[in-house]
Design an enzyme around this catalytic site. Structure first.
Site, PDB file in Angstrom:
ATOM      1  N   PRO A   2       0.807  -1.338   0.150  1.00  0.00           N
ATOM      2  CA  PRO A   2      -0.101  -0.026  -0.134  1.00  0.00           C
ATOM      3  C   PRO A   2       0.867   1.410  -0.028  1.00  0.00           C
ATOM      4  O   PRO A   2       1.691   1.327   0.844  1.00  0.00           O
ATOM      5  CB  PRO A   2      -0.904   0.000   1.358  1.00  0.00           C
ATOM      6  CG  PRO A   2      -0.842  -1.584   1.753  1.00  0.00           C
ATOM      7  CD  PRO A   2       0.675  -2.116   0.993  1.00  0.00           C
ATOM      8  N   GLU A   3       0.494   2.113  -0.756  1.00  0.00           N
ATOM      9  CA  GLU A   3       1.274   3.256  -0.930  1.00  0.00           C
ATOM     10  C   GLU A   3       0.497   4.596   0.012  1.00  0.00           C
ATOM     11  O   GLU A   3      -0.457   4.213   0.416  1.00  0.00           O
ATOM     12  CB  GLU A   3       1.350   3.747  -2.359  1.00  0.00           C
ATOM     13  CG  GLU A   3       1.887   2.503  -3.157  1.00  0.00           C
ATOM     14  CD  GLU A   3       2.668   2.890  -4.330  1.00  0.00           C
ATOM     15  OE1 GLU A   3       3.351   3.938  -4.334  1.00  0.00           O
ATOM     16  OE2 GLU A   3       2.746   1.992  -5.063  1.00  0.00           O
ATOM     17  N   LYS A  55       3.162   6.050   6.169  1.00  0.00           N
ATOM     18  CA  LYS A  55       2.560   4.624   5.743  1.00  0.00           C
ATOM     19  C   LYS A  55       1.878   4.231   7.197  1.00  0.00           C
ATOM     20  O   LYS A  55       1.400   3.065   7.305  1.00  0.00           O
ATOM     21  CB  LYS A  55       3.293   3.781   5.150  1.00  0.00           C
ATOM     22  CG  LYS A  55       3.794   4.282   3.670  1.00  0.00           C
ATOM     23  CD  LYS A  55       4.396   3.059   2.865  1.00  0.00           C
ATOM     24  CE  LYS A  55       4.916   3.336   1.450  1.00  0.00           C
ATOM     25  NZ  LYS A  55       5.500   2.284   0.861  1.00  0.00           N
ATOM     26  N   ARG A 263      13.149  -4.962  -5.287  1.00  0.00           N
ATOM     27  CA  ARG A 263      11.877  -4.416  -5.476  1.00  0.00           C
ATOM     28  C   ARG A 263      11.875  -4.189  -7.014  1.00  0.00           C
ATOM     29  O   ARG A 263      12.769  -4.035  -7.667  1.00  0.00           O
ATOM     30  CB  ARG A 263      11.698  -2.887  -4.781  1.00  0.00           C
ATOM     31  CG  ARG A 263      12.357  -2.596  -3.519  1.00  0.00           C
ATOM     32  CD  ARG A 263      11.154  -3.503  -2.436  1.00  0.00           C
ATOM     33  NE  ARG A 263       9.979  -3.035  -2.502  1.00  0.00           N
ATOM     34  CZ  ARG A 263       9.223  -1.870  -2.220  1.00  0.00           C
ATOM     35  NH1 ARG A 263      10.074  -1.349  -1.247  1.00  0.00           N
ATOM     36  NH2 ARG A 263       8.243  -1.615  -2.233  1.00  0.00           N
TER      37      ARG A 263
END
Ligand SMILES: [Zn+2]
Length: 276
Positions: A2-3, A55, A263
């Site tokens: 989730p950003e 976050k 990533r």
């Protein structure tokens, strides 16, 4: 993962639904949370606010108690009416917060703890999150200053560093660099101030565009868009499009693993040149 926009939306939606309401029940699979609830019950406390910090999602209750959660890769918060059927299986439930009007369920949320305001302030100093792209007082100059602290690191990795700039995950990292036409491997020292400022402006625009919609379900990646197209298959420039033709030049989109934890980075080798 989730950003920042997901967490921001989750916080805003939960704030609308829960703020000012009295807690009527709390349940969790985490023994530490349950122990706090037994010692100093949540039941009867008011939800004061729900907010995002980077976050982290923070739910503040009356009586100096804050629930901090982090969604990591697969966590999400859902809102339901009492008695409404959940959209995910019960075994994925990690915590449930009940009020008279809404039930907030955290599914697969791996990281949750209760804090006091004092704990939180101490943590903030430890975290030292960079300027938050979704905060009203976002400081672009400070973001660029922090990018310059990592001259030899690839720009794609710097964008993911939450101590530099809070809110960007893998999707926006790839999308921002495509729009900026900068190759993800470019070390920060070779980028001009103009280029870094351009990256920050694009990041701001992309994240803020993606928090304007009102979602009820707060799952990760709810129709994120960066291209401006409303067509469901055309919302993103490069992310998730390996092998598909670049929307600008037709070159197949490339995918590579980058950084210490490998990533994924999507890019167009033709549009995104090393120099800028
Ligand atoms: Zn291209």
């Amino acid at each position: 993962m989730p950003e920042g926009d997901t967490i921001f939306r989750a916080a805003r939606t939960l704030q609308r639904a829960l703020a000012g309401r009295t807690v009527t029940g709390f349940e969790s699979v985490y023994p530490l949370l349950n122990r706090v609830h037994e010692d100093t019950p949540l039941t009867g406390r008011q939800v004061e606010s729900v907010s995002a910090r980077g976050k982290h999602l923070l739910i503040a209750f009356s009586g100096d108690l804050i629930l901090r959660t982090h969604m990591r890769m697969h966590g999400s918060w859902h809102l339901y009416r009492p008695g409404e059927r959940w959209q995910r299986p019960r075994h994925e439930m990690r915590l449930v917060l009940t009020t008279d009007a809404f039930v907030a369920v955290g599914f697969n949320v791996p990281d949750a703890e209760f804090l006091t305001r004092g704990d939180l302030a101490r943590q903030a100093q430890l975290d030292q999150l960079g300027p938050d792209l979704l905060a009203d007082d976002f400081d672009a100059a400070e973001a660029v200053r922090r990018m310059r602290l990592h001259p030899d690191v690839a720009i794609a990795d710097v964008l993911l560093n939450q101590r530099v700039l809070a809110g960007i995950g893998n999707v926006f990292k790839s999308e921002i660099l495509f729009v900026a036409r900068i190759h993800p491997w470019t070390p920060v020292r070779t980028l001009s101030d103009d280029a870094l400022n351009r990256i920050v402006r694009i990041a701001l625009r992309q994240l803020r565009t993606n928090v304007t919609s009102r979602d009820r379900t707060l799952a990760p990646a709810p129709g994120r868009r960066t291209t401006g197209s409303l067509h469901p298959g055309k919302g993103l420039w490069v992310y998730g499009r390996v092998g598909d033709p670049c929307r600008e030049c037709g070159t197949p989109i490339a995918l590579d693993k980058q950084g210490a934890d490998a990533r994924l980075t999507y890019f167009c080798a033709n549009c995104q040149t090393q120099e800028s």
